[in-house]
Design an enzyme around this catalytic site. Structure first.
Site, PDB file in Angstrom:
ATOM      1  N   ALA A 106       0.908  -1.400  -0.021  1.00  0.00           N
ATOM      2  CA  ALA A 106      -0.235   0.245  -0.293  1.00  0.00           C
ATOM      3  C   ALA A 106       1.218   0.717   0.184  1.00  0.00           C
ATOM      4  CB  ALA A 106      -0.969  -0.168   1.028  1.00  0.00           C
ATOM      5  N   GLU A 110      -1.907   3.778 -12.657  1.00  0.00           N
ATOM      6  CA  GLU A 110      -3.584   3.929 -11.958  1.00  0.00           C
ATOM      7  C   GLU A 110      -4.497   5.129 -13.075  1.00  0.00           C
ATOM      8  OE1 GLU A 110      -2.971   5.117  -8.272  1.00  0.00           O
ATOM      9  OE2 GLU A 110      -1.821   3.271  -7.845  1.00  0.00           O
ATOM     10  N   HIS A 120      -6.034   1.832  -4.667  1.00  0.00           N
ATOM     11  CA  HIS A 120      -5.200   3.810  -4.113  1.00  0.00           C
ATOM     12  C   HIS A 120      -6.193   3.929  -3.326  1.00  0.00           C
ATOM     13  CE1 HIS A 120      -1.886   5.963  -4.547  1.00  0.00           C
ATOM     14  NE2 HIS A 120      -2.179   6.264  -3.209  1.00  0.00           N
ATOM     15  N   GLY A 163      -5.680   3.134   0.708  1.00  0.00           N
ATOM     16  CA  GLY A 163      -5.457   3.051   2.001  1.00  0.00           C
ATOM     17  C   GLY A 163      -5.750   4.697   2.772  1.00  0.00           C
TER      18      GLY A 163
HETATM   19  N1  LIG Z   1      -1.567   3.707  -0.325  1.00  0.00           N
HETATM   20  C1  LIG Z   1      -2.454   4.536   0.020  1.00  0.00           C
HETATM   21  O1  LIG Z   1      -3.156   5.506  -0.125  1.00  0.00           O
HETATM   22  C2  LIG Z   1      -1.410   5.764   0.784  1.00  0.00           C
HETATM   23  C3  LIG Z   1      -1.133   6.507   1.931  1.00  0.00           C
HETATM   24  C4  LIG Z   1      -0.314   6.944   2.350  1.00  0.00           C
HETATM   25  C5  LIG Z   1       1.111   7.008   1.782  1.00  0.00           C
HETATM   26  N2  LIG Z   1       1.412   6.084   0.675  1.00  0.00           N
HETATM   27  C6  LIG Z   1       2.655   5.801   1.099  1.00  0.00           C
HETATM   28  O2  LIG Z   1       3.607   4.695   1.799  1.00  0.00           O
HETATM   29  C7  LIG Z   1       4.934   5.264   1.769  1.00  0.00           C
HETATM   30  C8  LIG Z   1       4.935   5.452   3.243  1.00  0.00           C
HETATM   31  O3  LIG Z   1       4.124   5.884   4.161  1.00  0.00           O
HETATM   32  P1  LIG Z   1       5.249   7.278   5.163  1.00  0.00           P
HETATM   33  O4  LIG Z   1       4.625   7.909   5.887  1.00  0.00           O
HETATM   34  O5  LIG Z   1       5.165   6.235   6.522  1.00  0.00           O
HETATM   35  O6  LIG Z   1       6.576   7.511   4.754  1.00  0.00           O
HETATM   36  P2  LIG Z   1       7.282   7.668   6.167  1.00  0.00           P
HETATM   37  O7  LIG Z   1       8.191   8.513   4.835  1.00  0.00           O
HETATM   38  O8  LIG Z   1       7.447   8.468   6.911  1.00  0.00           O
HETATM   39  O9  LIG Z   1       8.451   6.724   5.733  1.00  0.00           O
HETATM   40  C9  LIG Z   1       8.721   6.127   4.905  1.00  0.00           C
HETATM   41  C10 LIG Z   1       9.789   5.310   5.819  1.00  0.00           C
HETATM   42  O10 LIG Z   1      10.679   4.460   4.547  1.00  0.00           O
HETATM   43  C11 LIG Z   1      12.405   4.175   4.610  1.00  0.00           C
HETATM   44  N3  LIG Z   1      13.028   4.475   3.515  1.00  0.00           N
HETATM   45  C12 LIG Z   1      12.959   5.183   2.534  1.00  0.00           C
HETATM   46  N4  LIG Z   1      13.721   3.766   1.125  1.00  0.00           N
HETATM   47  C13 LIG Z   1      13.431   2.618   2.101  1.00  0.00           C
HETATM   48  C14 LIG Z   1      14.296   1.852   0.928  1.00  0.00           C
HETATM   49  N5  LIG Z   1      15.102   1.903   0.187  1.00  0.00           N
HETATM   50  N6  LIG Z   1      14.243   0.662   2.203  1.00  0.00           N
HETATM   51  C15 LIG Z   1      13.743   0.272   3.418  1.00  0.00           C
HETATM   52  N7  LIG Z   1      13.211   1.262   3.864  1.00  0.00           N
HETATM   53  C16 LIG Z   1      13.348   2.394   3.056  1.00  0.00           C
HETATM   54  C17 LIG Z   1      12.605   5.450   4.984  1.00  0.00           C
HETATM   55  O11 LIG Z   1      13.525   5.979   5.429  1.00  0.00           O
HETATM   56  C18 LIG Z   1      10.883   6.320   5.994  1.00  0.00           C
HETATM   57  O12 LIG Z   1      11.426   5.189   7.651  1.00  0.00           O
HETATM   58  C19 LIG Z   1       4.456   6.538   0.908  1.00  0.00           C
HETATM   59  O13 LIG Z   1       5.274   6.192  -0.120  1.00  0.00           O
HETATM   60  C20 LIG Z   1       3.800   7.275   0.617  1.00  0.00           C
HETATM   61  O14 LIG Z   1       3.186   7.580  -0.435  1.00  0.00           O
HETATM   62  C21 LIG Z   1       0.274   5.327   0.436  1.00  0.00           C
HETATM   63  O1  LIG Z   2      -4.835  10.192  -1.593  1.00  0.00           O
HETATM   64  C1  LIG Z   2      -4.663  10.162  -2.557  1.00  0.00           C
HETATM   65  O2  LIG Z   2      -4.997  10.132  -4.164  1.00  0.00           O
HETATM   66  C2  LIG Z   2      -2.531   9.598  -2.451  1.00  0.00           C
HETATM   67  C3  LIG Z   2      -3.057   8.865  -1.131  1.00  0.00           C
HETATM   68  C4  LIG Z   2      -1.809   8.476  -0.703  1.00  0.00           C
HETATM   69  O3  LIG Z   2      -1.210   7.644  -1.492  1.00  0.00           O
HETATM   70  C5  LIG Z   2      -1.064   8.958  -0.402  1.00  0.00           C
HETATM   71  O4  LIG Z   2       0.603   9.130  -0.376  1.00  0.00           O
HETATM   72  O5  LIG Z   2      -1.347   9.601   0.768  1.00  0.00           O
END
Ligand SMILES: NC(=O)c1ccc[n+]([C@@H]2O[C@H](COP(=O)([O-])OP(=O)(O)OC[C@H]3O[C@@H](n4cnc5c(N)ncnc54)[C@H](O)[C@@H]3O)[C@@H](O)[C@H]2O)c1
Ligand SMILES: O=C(O)CC[C@@H](O)C(=O)O
Length: 466
Positions: free
Chosen positions: A282, A313, A344, A346
């Site tokens: 995710a 997407e 998408h 999450g």
């Molecule tokens: N599915 C969704 O709707 C959704 C929602 C929110 C965030 N996201 C995605 O989730 C991801 C993480 O979000 P977050 O807020 O926890 O981010 P964050 O920046 O708080 O944490 C990311 C972590 O990944 C680590 N990292 C970076 N590169 C790495 C690697 N090569 N190997 C191992 N660890 C590594 C960083 O050191 C950091 O601790 C982002 O890509 C964000 O876009 C998706």
């Molecule tokens: O709301 C979205 O389109 C993205 C959600 C998530 O991937 C994020 O990066 O916060």
């Protein structure tokens, strides 16, 4: 001595918006000054007023939450709102005149798109990820980018917990079967999650939240991150990705999209995982190599997968994932057992979206009205106390420039006829940002100040707030 009419002409020239540089934000305040001047033929007591917020145009795409629309509307900004993202040609047309744009994860603000943005001062990513924006190109054009670093973290973590249980119990398959009337009561290869090991890749905001929830449900948690991070509860950091893959029953990815995380889980990593383990992604669609995952599932190595994000997407609801030829693997993935596919979602909860709307909406407003860049992801973070509007003839100078020697000397020389009340400057990479509140500024000075700052060789963008 000049007649009021002559002065009026000079002011009108200074104000001529069509001829005014793109980052100047001032219209009616000076006109009201002019009106006072012409009536009295002497300086009004309160000569300068804040710029007119009614001139600010904001383009909101991808169904950004109502809380943000309310914030912008209450400021008096002009808001144009779209539920989906826009195709690139339409985006280029729309972005030409706006001062701010709000997007989520679908809108690609590339260097090519940004070069058409004549008036853009700020971009709001109403989400966590900022990989959809060319952050460097934006900074070099003097455009600050803000996001919401953690308002949807809890929502993602909760979805992943749901997916872990759903995969462990093959709940998705049972539901699909019974939707067509098939009764299939099985316990073979269905598990409790208690006592199982969750391996979290990326222990940031989401990974850490997930860790706490998973432990509360009796799971053991290990995590791998490129930096040392304090563990929460009884979770343990492992030193290599292979350590994590060889121990985990469930592997969940929570890393950003970077060149290093592209295909972070591919054939060699699936081979290193335990037989019958599960994969959850995710984070971003680039992180898991889907064709390799399909092969690992067909070989029986991976027992199930939950995918919320994809390399390509659809731009809006109703569009078909399969119709993009770059997703040629889609039908094969759908034919597999125990695969949960979500669009998408999450971070898609009422709580997260309304909090993100408030957070990013407020950051953009503060940047537009006050110049404060605290929390910007691509820009030097600079802030001063709010401009004191009761103070006579005060102007806030916002000057974004190349980070090279000699700038402060030049700028302070330009400001030297005025009292510099406060000043703050910082740099990040090639870009620096200077903010100064100067007093004793006559309206005639403003045009001259603006022109002198604009003519400096290091200038990226200038705004004067008053
Ligand atoms: N599915 C969704 O709707 C959704 C929602 C929110 C965030 N996201 C995605 O989730 C991801 C993480 O979000 P977050 O807020 O926890 O981010 P964050 O920046 O708080 O944490 C990311 C972590 O990944 C680590 N990292 C970076 N590169 C790495 C690697 N090569 N190997 C191992 N660890 C590594 C960083 O050191 C950091 O601790 C982002 O890509 C964000 O876009 C998706
Ligand atoms: O709301 C979205 O389109 C993205 C959600 C998530 O991937 C994020 O990066 O916060």
């Amino acid at each position: 001595m000049s007649s009021p009419q002559q002065i009026a002409q000079t002011f009108s020239q200074a104000l001529n918006l069509s001829g005014s540089p793109s980052h100047a934000v001032s219209t009616s305040p000076t006109q009201s000054y002019l009106a006072q001047y012409m009536q009295n033929n002497k300086k009004p007591t309160k000569a300068l007023k804040p710029f007119s917020t009614g001139d600010i145009k904001i383009l909101l795409l991808e169904n950004v939450n109502q809380t943000a629309i309310d914030i912008f509307s209450n400021q008096g900004y002009q808001v144009e709102f779209y539920k989906s993202s826009l195709p690139e040609d339409e985006l280029i047309e729309k972005i030409k005149d706006v001062h701010a744009i709000g997007i989520r994860s679908k809108t690609k603000l590339t260097a090519n798109v940004l070069k058409h943005a004549r008036n853009l001062v700020v971009i709001g990513c109403f989400c966590i990820g900022t990989n959809q924006v060319d952050l460097e190109a934006a900074a070099k054009s003097g455009i600050a980018v803000f996001n919401s670093p953690f308002s949807n973290s809890r929502s993602v973590a909760e979805l992943v917990i749901a997916e872990i249980i759903t995969l462990a119990r093959q709940l998705g398959d049972r539901s699909i079967e019974l939707h067509t009337g098939t009764w299939n009561k099985v316990s073979s290869k269905c598990w409790e999650i208690r006592g199982k090991t969750l391996g979290i890749i990326g222990y940031g905001h989401i990974g850490a939240q997930l860790s706490v929830l998973a432990e509360a449900m009796g799971m053991n948690v290990i995590y791998y991150d490129i930096i040392m991070i304090m563990s929460l509860g009884n979770s343990k950091q492992v030193s290599t990705l292979d350590d994590l893959l060889s121990q985990a029953d469930f592997v969940s990815c929570h890393v950003p999209a970077t060149p290093e995380t592209k295909n972070l889980l591919s054939a060699p990593q699936f081979a290193a995982m335990k037989d019958g383990s599960y994969v959850i992604n995710a984070s971003r669609g680039t992180v898991v190599d889907i064709p390799a995952l399909i092969q690992a599932m067909k070989a029986g190595k991976i027992a199930g997968a939950a995918i919320d994000v994809y390399p390509h997407e659809p731009a809006k609801n109703g569009e078909n994932l399969f119709s993009n030829e770059l997703n040629s693997w889609a039908s094969e993935l759908c034919s597999l057992r125990n695969v949960i596919l979500s669009p998408h979602i999450g971070g898609s909860t009422e709580e997260a979206q309304s909090a993100i709307g408030v957070e990013v909406g407020s950051a953009l407003t503060k940047y537009i009205n006050e110049g404060s860049s605290t929390g910007a992801v691509n820009f030097p973070e600079v802030a001063l106390r709010a401009l004191d509007l009761d103070q006579q003839n005060t102007v806030r100078v916002l000057y974004i420039h190349q980070n090279v020697p000699g700038v402060l000397k030049t700028v302070n020389n330009i400001l030297s006829n005025h009292n510099i009340e406060k000043q703050f400057t910082d740099s990040r990479g090639d870009v620096a940002y200077l903010m100064a509140d100067i007093s004793d500024v006559d309206i005639i000075d403003i045009k001259s100040l603006y022109e002198q700052l604009e003519q400096t060789p290091y200038k990226i963008a200038t705004r004067l707030l008053y």
